[in-house]
Enzyme design. Structure first.
Site, short mmCIF file in Angstrom:
data_model
loop_
_atom_site.label_atom_id
_atom_site.label_comp_id
_atom_site.label_asym_id
_atom_site.label_seq_id
_atom_site.Cartn_x
_atom_site.Cartn_y
_atom_site.Cartn_z
N LYS A 132 0.84 -1.20 0.00
CA LYS A 132 0.00 0.00 0.00
C LYS A 132 0.87 1.25 0.00
CE LYS A 132 -0.23 -0.34 5.03
NZ LYS A 132 -1.05 -0.81 6.16
N TYR B 267 15.80 30.75 9.88
CA TYR B 267 14.55 31.31 10.40
C TYR B 267 14.48 31.21 11.91
CZ TYR B 267 12.54 31.14 5.68
OH TYR B 267 12.28 31.32 4.36
C1 LIG Z 1 -0.40 -2.02 6.65
C2 LIG Z 1 -1.09 -3.27 7.03
C3 LIG Z 1 -0.35 -4.45 7.20
C4 LIG Z 1 1.15 -4.50 7.14
O1 LIG Z 1 1.70 -4.09 8.35
P1 LIG Z 1 3.29 -4.07 8.60
O2 LIG Z 1 3.45 -3.69 10.01
O3 LIG Z 1 3.82 -3.04 7.63
O4 LIG Z 1 3.82 -5.41 8.28
C5 LIG Z 1 -1.06 -5.61 7.46
N1 LIG Z 1 -2.41 -5.60 7.55
C6 LIG Z 1 -3.14 -4.49 7.42
C7 LIG Z 1 -4.62 -4.55 7.57
C8 LIG Z 1 -2.51 -3.27 7.16
O5 LIG Z 1 -3.23 -2.17 7.04
#
Ligand SMILES: *Cc1c(COP(=O)(O)O)cnc(C)c1O
Length: 407
Positions: A61, A289
């Site tokens: 993702k 700044y």
């Molecule tokens: C992002 C996500 C994962 C992966 O988690 P990691 O800690 O990056 O391995 C697994 N399941 C769901 C539902 C997620 O949203």
């Protein structure tokens, strides 16, 4: 031999003719380096750690946490991942557009109007609410093709997505008995899997097990059962089920400071730039700044042409970068497009010198955990924060003479 190539998401999005004037520009002032050799190494380590009969869904993702969804997906599938997971239908569409035909699980909850395109792409939606299942059943009845594989998302205590565990068996039954739907998997998600205290994780596992037992008692086949994210994979072997669902760990980053370590894991992402200027700050003068830094003695400072505008955390008199394999402390406040570091103690530094803001340089490293600590955030955040305006530069493994052995 390693080869470098240069692509940015904008390249892919642009139309047939790449802009020659942009392509002809000199080296960018800052870039994100993605070491696909490290990714391949990490996936190999993870595969060896998985017990027989347990696979993994690679979570890519958010552009594979900023690493490039297509590149990470290719490596994950090459290593033997069962499926890819994304969070939006658009991400699924982009993978299909890029030619990926493997199973894609869309995590999270859908809006009803997204279901049709999700099914049309052959991507598996996660179903976690009765009203979405109502819409899905109607849709499946009128669409050609099918049966359409879907995963049931079970809420065991996260209270974000999914049907509550007590109500989940009934939902599973509805999917299982529908002639045009297929229950391809059931899953849940941990609210806390990577900390020393596993009390809540155990409660969630117990609820998920109760749900699975009910399915079994009523003869419903659950498909792929999965629960563990990276933390759960490392810490909770009793929650491995048929597959783990991991995104962070293949990228060489641990979800917490306390979870089990895998020897040889390497961080895949680095962020690098070059000093655009090196100047002297006289004793008593301030930098930048807000006059947040005042030199006690004469200092040599280097200006890095990048700031919070492309995702670097807005640190103030905190943190460091790597220059010539040494740490140069940040001074003053990070601006939108510049930050300053003290290079007084590193001799011979001139404009053009390479700087590492995240990742390894020589024997020293600023890992995601350290940068996240300075920024007061989590590792996930300091991977996904980098703007798409920073080009991704891929370090590719050598091309092999023969294809890899089947997993
Ligand atoms: C992002 C996500 C994962 C992966 O988690 P990691 O800690 O990056 O391995 C697994 N399941 C769901 C539902 C997620 O949203």
């Amino acid at each position: 031999m390693k080869t470098l190539s240069h692509t940015s998401p904008a390249d892919a999005a642009s139309t047939a003719r790449p802009n020659a004037r942009i392509a002809a520009l000199p080296e960018p002032p800052a870039w994100v380096e993605i070491d696909l050799t490290a990714l391949r190494n990490n996936l190999g380590l993870i595969r060896r750690e998985l017990p027989p009969g347990v696979g993994w869904i690679d979570v890519i993702k958010d552009n594979a946490y900023g690493h490039g969804a297509r590149e990470v997906a290719s490596e994950a599938l090459r290593a033997g991942a069962l499926a890819l997971a994304v969070v939006t239908v658009r991400e699924a569409a982009e993978l299909r557009e890029a030619g990926f035909r493997q199973p894609i699980l869309v995590l999270g909850e859908r809006f009803p109007e997204e279901l049709e395109s999700c099914l049309a792409l052959g991507a598996m939606p996660s179903i976690g609410e009765a009203r979405i299942l109502d819409a899905l059943e109607k849709l499946a009845d009128r669409l050609p093709g099918g049966p359409f594989p879907v995963h049931l998302k079970v809420d065991t205590g996260m209270n974000r997505h999914g049907v509550r565990w007590e109500a989940a068996p009934a939902m599973a039954r509805r999917i299982a008995v529908h002639p045009r739907l297929e229950l391809a998997g059931v899953y849940s998600h941990f609210a806390m899997s990577d900390e020393a205290d596993q009390t809540f994780a155990r409660l969630q596992i117990e609820r998920f097990n109760r749900f699975l037992a009910e399915l079994e008692a009523s003869g419903i086949r659950p498909g792929l059962r999965h629960m563990a994210n990276s933390g759960g994979f490392l810490q909770l072997p009793q929650a491995h089920y048929d597959a783990v669902r991991i995104g962070l760990l293949p990228l060489g980053v641990y979800p917490s400071a306390v979870c089990r370590r895998l020897t040889g894991l390497r961080q895949v992402m680095s962020v690098r730039s070059r000093l655009v200027s090196v100047r002297t700050l006289r004793a008593g003068e301030t930098y930048g700044y807000g006059l947040r830094y005042r030199a006690q003695t004469d200092r040599r400072i280097g200006i890095v042409p990048l700031g919070y505008g492309v995702g670097y955390p807005r640190l103030v008199n905190q943190g460091a970068v790597l220059v010539r394999g040494r740490r140069a402390p940040l001074i003053g406040s990070v601006a939108m497009d510049a930050l300053a570091v003290d290079v007084t103690d590193i001799p011979g530094i001139a404009p053009g010198e390479e700087v590492t803001l995240l990742g390894r340089q020589g024997d020293v490293e600023i890992n995601a955990r350290e940068l996240a600590g300075w920024a007061g955030t989590v590792c996930y955040d300091v991977l996904t924060c980098w703007s798409e305006r920073l080009p991704r530069r891929y370090v590719r493994p050598p091309v092999e003479a023969s294809p890899p052995a089947a997993p």
